[in-house]
Design a protein around this motif. Structure first.
Motif, PDB file in Angstrom:
ATOM      1  N   LEU A 154       2.946  -3.120   7.168  1.00  0.00           N
ATOM      2  CA  LEU A 154       4.150  -2.357   6.781  1.00  0.00           C
ATOM      3  C   LEU A 154       3.681  -1.175   5.937  1.00  0.00           C
ATOM      4  O   LEU A 154       2.697  -1.274   5.198  1.00  0.00           O
ATOM      5  CB  LEU A 154       5.077  -3.276   5.984  1.00  0.00           C
ATOM      6  N   ARG A 155       4.402  -0.073   6.043  1.00  0.00           N
ATOM      7  CA  ARG A 155       3.979   1.117   5.298  1.00  0.00           C
ATOM      8  C   ARG A 155       5.205   1.889   4.820  1.00  0.00           C
ATOM      9  O   ARG A 155       6.238   1.941   5.495  1.00  0.00           O
ATOM     10  CB  ARG A 155       3.119   2.008   6.199  1.00  0.00           C
ATOM     11  N   PHE A 156       5.089   2.464   3.644  1.00  0.00           N
ATOM     12  CA  PHE A 156       6.106   3.415   3.176  1.00  0.00           C
ATOM     13  C   PHE A 156       5.463   4.414   2.233  1.00  0.00           C
ATOM     14  O   PHE A 156       4.349   4.196   1.731  1.00  0.00           O
ATOM     15  CB  PHE A 156       7.280   2.698   2.509  1.00  0.00           C
ATOM     16  N   GLY A 157       6.162   5.487   2.016  1.00  0.00           N
ATOM     17  CA  GLY A 157       5.717   6.450   1.010  1.00  0.00           C
ATOM     18  C   GLY A 157       6.525   6.239  -0.254  1.00  0.00           C
ATOM     19  O   GLY A 157       7.756   6.113  -0.194  1.00  0.00           O
ATOM     20  N   LEU A 158       5.854   6.172  -1.374  1.00  0.00           N
ATOM     21  CA  LEU A 158       6.566   6.006  -2.639  1.00  0.00           C
ATOM     22  C   LEU A 158       6.996   7.390  -3.124  1.00  0.00           C
ATOM     23  O   LEU A 158       6.154   8.256  -3.400  1.00  0.00           O
ATOM     24  CB  LEU A 158       5.687   5.324  -3.689  1.00  0.00           C
ATOM     25  N   GLY A 159       8.311   7.581  -3.181  1.00  0.00           N
ATOM     26  CA  GLY A 159       8.857   8.882  -3.551  1.00  0.00           C
ATOM     27  C   GLY A 159       9.637   9.484  -2.402  1.00  0.00           C
ATOM     28  O   GLY A 159       9.946   8.799  -1.411  1.00  0.00           O
ATOM     29  N   VAL A 160       9.977  10.740  -2.532  1.00  0.00           N
ATOM     30  CA  VAL A 160      10.691  11.468  -1.482  1.00  0.00           C
ATOM     31  C   VAL A 160       9.670  12.360  -0.777  1.00  0.00           C
ATOM     32  O   VAL A 160       9.031  13.198  -1.404  1.00  0.00           O
ATOM     33  CB  VAL A 160      11.833  12.322  -2.077  1.00  0.00           C
ATOM     34  N   LYS A 161       9.521  12.156   0.524  1.00  0.00           N
ATOM     35  CA  LYS A 161       8.465  12.870   1.243  1.00  0.00           C
ATOM     36  C   LYS A 161       8.687  14.376   1.147  1.00  0.00           C
ATOM     37  O   LYS A 161       9.839  14.841   0.999  1.00  0.00           O
ATOM     38  CB  LYS A 161       8.398  12.408   2.695  1.00  0.00           C
ATOM     39  N   PRO A 162       7.609  15.147   1.241  1.00  0.00           N
ATOM     40  CA  PRO A 162       7.699  16.584   0.925  1.00  0.00           C
ATOM     41  C   PRO A 162       8.771  17.350   1.696  1.00  0.00           C
ATOM     42  O   PRO A 162       9.435  18.210   1.123  1.00  0.00           O
ATOM     43  CB  PRO A 162       6.291  17.082   1.250  1.00  0.00           C
ATOM     44  N   ASP A 163       8.964  17.038   2.976  1.00  0.00           N
ATOM     45  CA  ASP A 163       9.969  17.834   3.690  1.00  0.00           C
ATOM     46  C   ASP A 163      11.377  17.543   3.184  1.00  0.00           C
ATOM     47  O   ASP A 163      12.214  18.443   3.088  1.00  0.00           O
ATOM     48  CB  ASP A 163       9.865  17.649   5.209  1.00  0.00           C
ATOM     49  N   LEU A 164      11.646  16.299   2.820  1.00  0.00           N
ATOM     50  CA  LEU A 164      12.955  16.000   2.236  1.00  0.00           C
ATOM     51  C   LEU A 164      13.037  16.484   0.797  1.00  0.00           C
ATOM     52  O   LEU A 164      14.101  16.876   0.318  1.00  0.00           O
ATOM     53  CB  LEU A 164      13.232  14.494   2.288  1.00  0.00           C
ATOM     54  N   ASN A 165      11.920  16.461   0.110  1.00  0.00           N
ATOM     55  CA  ASN A 165      11.909  16.881  -1.290  1.00  0.00           C
ATOM     56  C   ASN A 165      12.199  18.370  -1.432  1.00  0.00           C
ATOM     57  O   ASN A 165      12.529  18.840  -2.517  1.00  0.00           O
ATOM     58  CB  ASN A 165      10.552  16.555  -1.926  1.00  0.00           C
TER      59      ASN A 165
END
Lengths: 355, 253
Positions: B116-127
């Motif tokens: 399983l994988r996720f990015g911690l935070g809001v990814k740059p394009d959404l940020n």
């Protein structure tokens, strides 16, 4: 040749459709592009008829038991739909518990309403004051009976909600009509908005207040480095300047959580940890909505800023972002100046909102 | 009860998290699967406000808020494909009347999975987006941004501390973290099968204390300069963020 029974079918159908009330006409309330759209409930879209009915009800004291108090008694458009009192005054001069909140952009607040969040939406919020003994002092059965017999209101409810029989009129229809009117109360042309749109510039003092409000001293841009931070925008987040959540902002000292006189949100949740917490109010037109706080204890914005600058009073559930700010008198004044830029004269003077 | 824990591999190479979801059409059956996000303090269930927690420096804490965004939550399939579950989630614990578990439910193709994988935070394009571009009830319009046109706050830890052990929790601690530089991809490796029959409960656990102290290095909450991180002083946040990233755990129960 058309058979008689087919003709009969069409005759009956024609009669039935002819007896149906005309469908209400949907209306798209104009919204500014820089706001996320209002979340309209599926069962209460705004219509021309509903908007007119809601406005009529809003200004009509028929909602109170003795026909002396209307919604507008506590929500005056010239005061951004507040009343200028510490706490509201109901029928027979009865003193209420809480300060009357402004209604600018109330339709955008899709979470809970009231200082303690006891209503989930505008439709249900509108049902509360009618039977509150310190507000309109009546009862819903009595009011519905009056509206059913009223020669103006019954046809208006019929047109708005497609009602056929008089017994179909319920409190829900009153709440829905009032909600439709309140969702139309949109403020988006303050000086703050014009600056955001590149159509105006802050004065130097307003700019300083803006920088303190939004903690620009923490930003990489060195222009405001060294300034104290106001910590305002943790809760008062644009565009509506509220995060719609509940906090203790240090108004009253409470060595024990049970010490709060007005327990606020805890009235709804039953949790002692919510004692003394209240919903973050929006700040649009805040210069017009004095006095301030849930009990109207502060008469001026200067007093409000001084409170936050002091760090407030101790309680173990005081929000962690309430602490001594170290603002100078000039910096306090700059924050007040910035808050004045949230005044939208086109909103308070909008004839569509007035009686 | 079967209980397997997987510790994370993490990478600041956020590019990995920007891959398109790769749905495998050979998996025909979707299984409704719930992922639990559990919050703890020192390996015990996190209780907002109601518990008094010991801090390694001798102080005591009452937690008032623990929250974080995750981006691009995906399951890693055994055949090498990826199943995207969600672009963005806001996991928040702030209610003293709620428990320490947030749940999210997804339709997951049946099959074998290896992680399983996720990015911690809001990814740059959404940020880079304006919150008002999203619906008023979208996780990205939850009033978790520095201001209307600025970046999102990826994670928040707030508490009131009793530094003097005098029974008053009168020191506010407020750590708000977020920037593209901090965005971090977290990957868990571990085998599991989802077929609708006795599927494992996927639990992602985050421990608030472990973000502040790893047992060896402890964030000095008595230092007035380290009692709040808001916006620009992210250098202070980096220490907390690094520990926050590394303490996530996936367990199959």
């Amino acid at each position: 040749m058309i058979k008689p029974r087919v003709l009969g079918f069409w005759a009956i159908l024609l009669c039935l459709t002819g007896c149906q009330p005309a469908l209400p006409a949907p209306v798209a309330v104009s919204e500014p592009e820089h706001f996320a759209k209002i979340l309209y409930p599926e069962d209460n879209p705004t219509t021309i008829e509903g908007l007119a009915l809601g406005k009529q009800l809003f200004y009509d004291p028929i909602l109170s038991v003795d026909s002396t108090i209307s919604c507008s008694s506590c929500h005056l458009p010239e005061l951004a739909f507040t009343d200028g009192r510490s706490v509201s005054v109901g029928i027979n001069g009865r003193i209420g518990k809480r300060n009357s909140p402004g209604l600018a952009n109330i339709g955008y607040l899709h979470q809970t309403l009231f200082w303690d969040g006891r209503a989930d939406d505008l439709e249900t919020q509108a049902l509360h004051p009618v039977a509150d003994p310190n507000e309109m002092g009546g009862s819903w059965p009595l009011l519905i009976s009056k509206l059913r017999r009223n020669e103006n209101y019954w046809p208006a409810f019929q047109r708005t909600f497609g009602l056929i029989e008089i017994r179909e009129l319920t409190p829900d229809h009153v709440g829905k009509a009032l909600a439709q009117f309140q969702r139309s109360l949109i403020s988006s042309d303050s000086k703050y908005d014009r600056v955001e749109r590149g159509e105006a510039d802050f004065t130097e003092v307003e700019k300083l207040g803006h920088a303190i409000f939004f903690d620009l001293a923490d930003e990489p841009d060195p222009e405001f480095h060294g300034l104290p931070t106001g910590e305002c925008a943790h809760c008062h987040i644009p565009p509506h300047f509220t995060n719609q959540r509940f906090f203790n902002n240090g108004l009253d000292e409470a060595l024990l959580l049970e010490d709060f006189k007005d327990i606020g949100r805890a009235l709804v949740t039953g949790s002692v940890y919510d004692n003394g917490t209240f919903r973050t109010p929006g700040l649009r037109n805040v210069a017009l909505t004095a006095p301030y706080m849930h009990d109207g204890r502060f008469n001026t914005l200067k007093e409000v800023i001084s409170h936050y600058n002091s760090g407030g009073q101790y309680a173990e559930n005081r929000n962690a972002n309430i602490f001594k700010l170290g603002l100078s008198p000039d910096q306090e004044g700059a924050l007040v100046a910035f808050l004045h830029t949230l005044t939208d004269s086109s909103f308070v003077n909008n004839a569509d909102y007035h009686q | 009860m079967k209980y397997i824990s997987f510790f994370a591999l993490f990478s600041v190479l956020f590019v990995l998290a920007c891959q398109d979801d790769d749905y495998n059409p050979t998996r025909s059956e979707n299984i409704t699967t719930t992922i639990q996000f559990r919050a703890e303090y020192d390996n015990t269930n996190l209780a907002i406000q109601s518990a008094t927690y010991a801090y390694p420096t001798g102080a005591e804490l009452k937690a008032t808020l623990f929250q974080y965004y995750i981006s691009d939550l995906v399951l890693l399939a055994a055949d090498g494909s990826e199943v995207g579950l969600s672009d963005i989630e806001l996991i928040r614990y702030e209610d003293a009347t709620a428990d320490n578990i947030e749940e999210r439910t997804y339709d997951v193709p049946s099959g074998d999975y290896v992680g399983l994988r996720f990015g911690l935070g809001v990814k740059p394009d959404l940020n880079a987006t304006d919150p008002s571009n999203f619906a008023a009830n979208d996780p990205l319009n939850e009033n978790e941004f520095w201001n209307a046109n600025a970046r999102y706050v990826f994670a928040k830890i707030e508490a009131n501390a009793d530094l003097e052990n005098d029974g008053t929790f009168d020191t506010g601690l407020s750590y708000h973290m977020g920037s593209n530089d901090l965005y971090t991809t977290i990957t868990f490796a571990g085998n599991f099968n989802i077929d609708g029959d006795g599927d494992p409960q996927l639990v992602i656990t985050a421990d608030m204390l472990k973000a502040l102290s790893d047992g060896t290095n402890t964030f000095d909450i008595a230092d007035p300069d380290k009692q709040r991180v808001h916006g620009g002083n992210q250098a202070v946040a980096t220490e907390i963020w690094g520990r926050l990233v590394s303490q996530f755990e996936l367990s199959l129960q």
